[in-house]
Structures are given as structure tokens and as C-alpha cells.
Write an enzyme that holds these catalytic residues in place. Structure first.
Site, short mmCIF file in Angstrom:
data_model
loop_
_atom_site.label_atom_id
_atom_site.label_comp_id
_atom_site.label_asym_id
_atom_site.label_seq_id
_atom_site.Cartn_x
_atom_site.Cartn_y
_atom_site.Cartn_z
N CYS A 170 -40.36 128.62 13.37
CA CYS A 170 -41.33 127.59 12.98
C CYS A 170 -40.86 126.22 13.45
CB CYS A 170 -41.56 127.66 11.46
SG CYS A 170 -43.02 126.78 10.90
N HIS B 291 -42.55 133.79 10.30
CA HIS B 291 -41.30 133.72 9.53
C HIS B 291 -40.72 135.10 9.21
CE1 HIS B 291 -41.23 129.36 8.50
NE2 HIS B 291 -42.51 129.47 8.77
N GLU C 102 -37.81 135.71 8.27
CA GLU C 102 -36.86 135.62 7.15
C GLU C 102 -37.54 135.74 5.79
OE1 GLU C 102 -38.26 133.18 8.53
OE2 GLU C 102 -38.17 131.30 7.41
#
Lengths: 92, 230
Positions: free
Chosen positions: B85, B194, B196
């Protein structure tokens, strides 16, 4: 004190969402004659003393390396700021 | 394996990135934007958020942070670097990856569970996937539209440097549905979605086993560990 003005605009082929939003608002306020709006950025760089050719060259270098991203923006102007009649500084 | 996770002023996802590293089996090492010391890490993650308020342009000021000088030099020497990002934007501003991100084409902040296809499963960060694999990870951004000139896009496509591509719906107008890319060497990867946030059952997107069971993002982090051990 000298001042250099740097104008940066989004490249013509790049979407300019801010300009688009402003263009959408203008007709609602009665400004129907403007068919398009593009919004850029203006930087004012101050130096001690006069704006020399070296200062302008440094301003151009800064404009091209930091103030703009050449993938999405163009530096459209790097110029000595004209003397302003009356102060632009906020009065106490 | 020591995986550095950088915190800039305004970074939001450093904790999640560190957690993902730990769940993958690595040791997360916090790195600070103002400190050029990389603390002998084996790889670096640049997490998402709004570094330096995104003043000027997203990633534009972060790119000149002391830690980035070290990261740019190390990345050019082969250090695996993942930008997520805002981290992707920083990698573009640092010229480690080509192109740039601008506002989403529909002008709104987008937050959704996004299906991606893994196009390149040979990078340091994607080798645990298989090429063509479909994964679902969260996407949340306002400046997510990837742009580059046609020549650069053709080069990325021709060299197989598109790492992940949006599937089903292009959420932000990104050129050629590109969600993430890599450098020529394959050690630097940047993507807008994302991974994560999709690493642990109970906290991820909906998966085949039920709500919030998706862990499709974890392999980004196991991939780099496997890359490092060869």
C-alpha cells in the site's frame, strides 16, 4: 528576500480527481460556462537575497526531483515571483 | 530470519506486518524512519498507512527518510523488500519500482476483500504460491490507481514483472488491472492490497472454511523466509 514560484500540474492524460470534483460543483453554483477544471500545486520558495540564475536552477532541480513526480506530473513553471503590491503576510 | 518492519510517522500497519512475519516463522525487527541502521535484517517490509501525512504526494517525503537511503542501497544489492500500500508508493517514489499511484478512479476510499491472481510466483515474496493461483486479501486505499506510461506497462508485462492482478473487478482503475509489480531482479515487490491482514484464522477475510478464516496472505511472508534459506 527573493521568492521563486513553482507550478506543478497533473499530466494531461492523468485523472485529476480534485479538478473533476470542482468541475462538478461549479455548475451547481451557477458557473456553467467552465467545461473542465484541472487543479495543480503552487510552491513558493523563499531565499535570502536576490533570485539569481543559480537559485532558479536549484529551484528547477528541486521541482523535478522532489516537488513533482514525473510519472504523473509536469513542472509547468519555475519563475521569479513578481513583487506583490501590498503585503500577502497576515497582519497582526 | 530477521525481517525489518519500518515505521514512518503515520504508518498504520506495522504491527500487523510484524505479526505476519512472526506467524510465518520469522523474527520481526522494528526499524525507525529516522534511523539509517538496518539492524542486520535479512529482508524489509514497508507497511501501509499515511507516512508523513502523505503531504506533497503519498510516499514522496518518506522516500527521503534516513532509513530509506539504507534500504535503497541494500535493495539494489539484492535485499528482499516488500512494499504494501503506502509502502508500494514509497518504493515507486524511490524509483525501486516503476510507475506511480494516483487517486482511485471512482474518487472514493475502497475497503473490501479483493480477489487477486498471482501472476509471478518466482519473486522473493511470492515463491510459495503457484502461478495463476487466486487469493483473497483485504484492500483499503484511496490512492490505489497504478499508472505508468504504455512503454513501461509493456515492459512490465513482457518481462513477467506483474506480480498480482485484480480479478473480477478492478477496484481503482489501475492500468491493466495491475495490483502489484516487481523489479527486474525479483527481490523488490510492491502491491496495493494487504496480505498482512490475511494471515491468521479469526482475523482475515472470509475463506473456504467460513467467515474470517482466510489466510491467503501468509505466503508472502513464508516465501521470503524460504528465499533466504535458499
Amino acid at each position: 528576500m527573493g521568492r521563486v514560484v513553482v507550478d506543478v500540474m497533473p499530466k494531461p492524460e492523468i485523472l485529476d480527481p480534485q479538478g473533476k470534483a470542482v468541475a462538478g460543483a461549479l455548475p451547481r453554483l451557477g458557473f456553467a460556462q467552465f467545461t473542465s477544471v484541472r487543479q495543480g500545486k503552487r510552491f513558493e520558495l523563499e531565499v535570502d537575497g536576490e533570485v539569481t540564475p543559480e537559485v532558479l536552477a536549484a529551484a528547477l532541480a528541486a521541482a523535478e526531483t522532489v516537488l513533482s513526480n514525473p510519472v504523473i506530473e509536469d513542472v509547468v513553471r519555475v519563475a521569479v515571483a513578481p513583487e506583490v503590491v501590498g503585503s500577502t503576510e497576515p497582519t497582526a | 530470519m530477521r525481517i525489518g518492519v519500518v515505521t514512518f510517522p503515520g504508518t498504520l500497519d506495522d504491527r500487523d506486518a510484524a505479526r505476519a512475519v512472526r506467524l510465518a516463522g520469522g523474527e520481526p525487527i522494528p526499524l525507525w524512519h529516522a534511523d539509517a541502521d538496518l539492524r542486520a535484517v535479512d529482508a524489509v517490509v514497508l507497511p501501509g498507512g499515511f507516512s508523513y501525512g502523505d503531504y506533497l504526494r503519498a510516499g514522496a517525503i518518506s522516500r527521503f527518510a534516513p532509513v530509506m537511503g539504507s534500504i535503497i542501497a541494500a535493495a539494489n544489492g539484492g535485499l528482499p523488500v516488500l512494499g504494501i500500500c503506502n509502502g508500494f508508493q514509497i518504493l515507486c517514489e524511490a524509483h525501486l519500482l516503476p510507475g506511480s499511484m494516483i487517486k482511485n478512479d471512482q474518487l472514493t476510499f475502497v475497503c473490501r476483500e479483493q480477489v487477486l491472481s498471482v501472476e509471478n510466483a518466482d519473486t522473493a515474496w511470492t515463491r510459495d504460491y503457484t502461478a495463476g493461483q487466486k487469493i483473497t486479501v483485504p484492500l483499503k486505499n484511496q490512492d490505489g490507481q497504478f499508472v505508468a506510461d504504455e512503454h513501461t506497462l509493456d515492459e512490465l508485462e513482457g518481462e513477467g514483472r506483474v506480480v498480482v492482478r485484480y480479478q473480477g473487478w478492478n477496484p481503482n482503475g489501475s492500468r491493466r488491472d495491475i495490483a502489484g509489480i516487481t523489479n527486474a531482479a525479483g527481490n523488490v515487490v510492491g502491491l496495493m492490497p494487504h496480505p498482512e491482514h490475511a494471515v491468521e484464522v479469526g482475523y482475515g477475510p472470509d475463506g473456504v472454511q467460513g467467515p474470517r478464516t482466510g489466510t491467503d496472505g501468509l505466503k508472502f511472508f513464508t516465501s521470503v523466509l524460504h528465499s533466504l534459506v535458499g
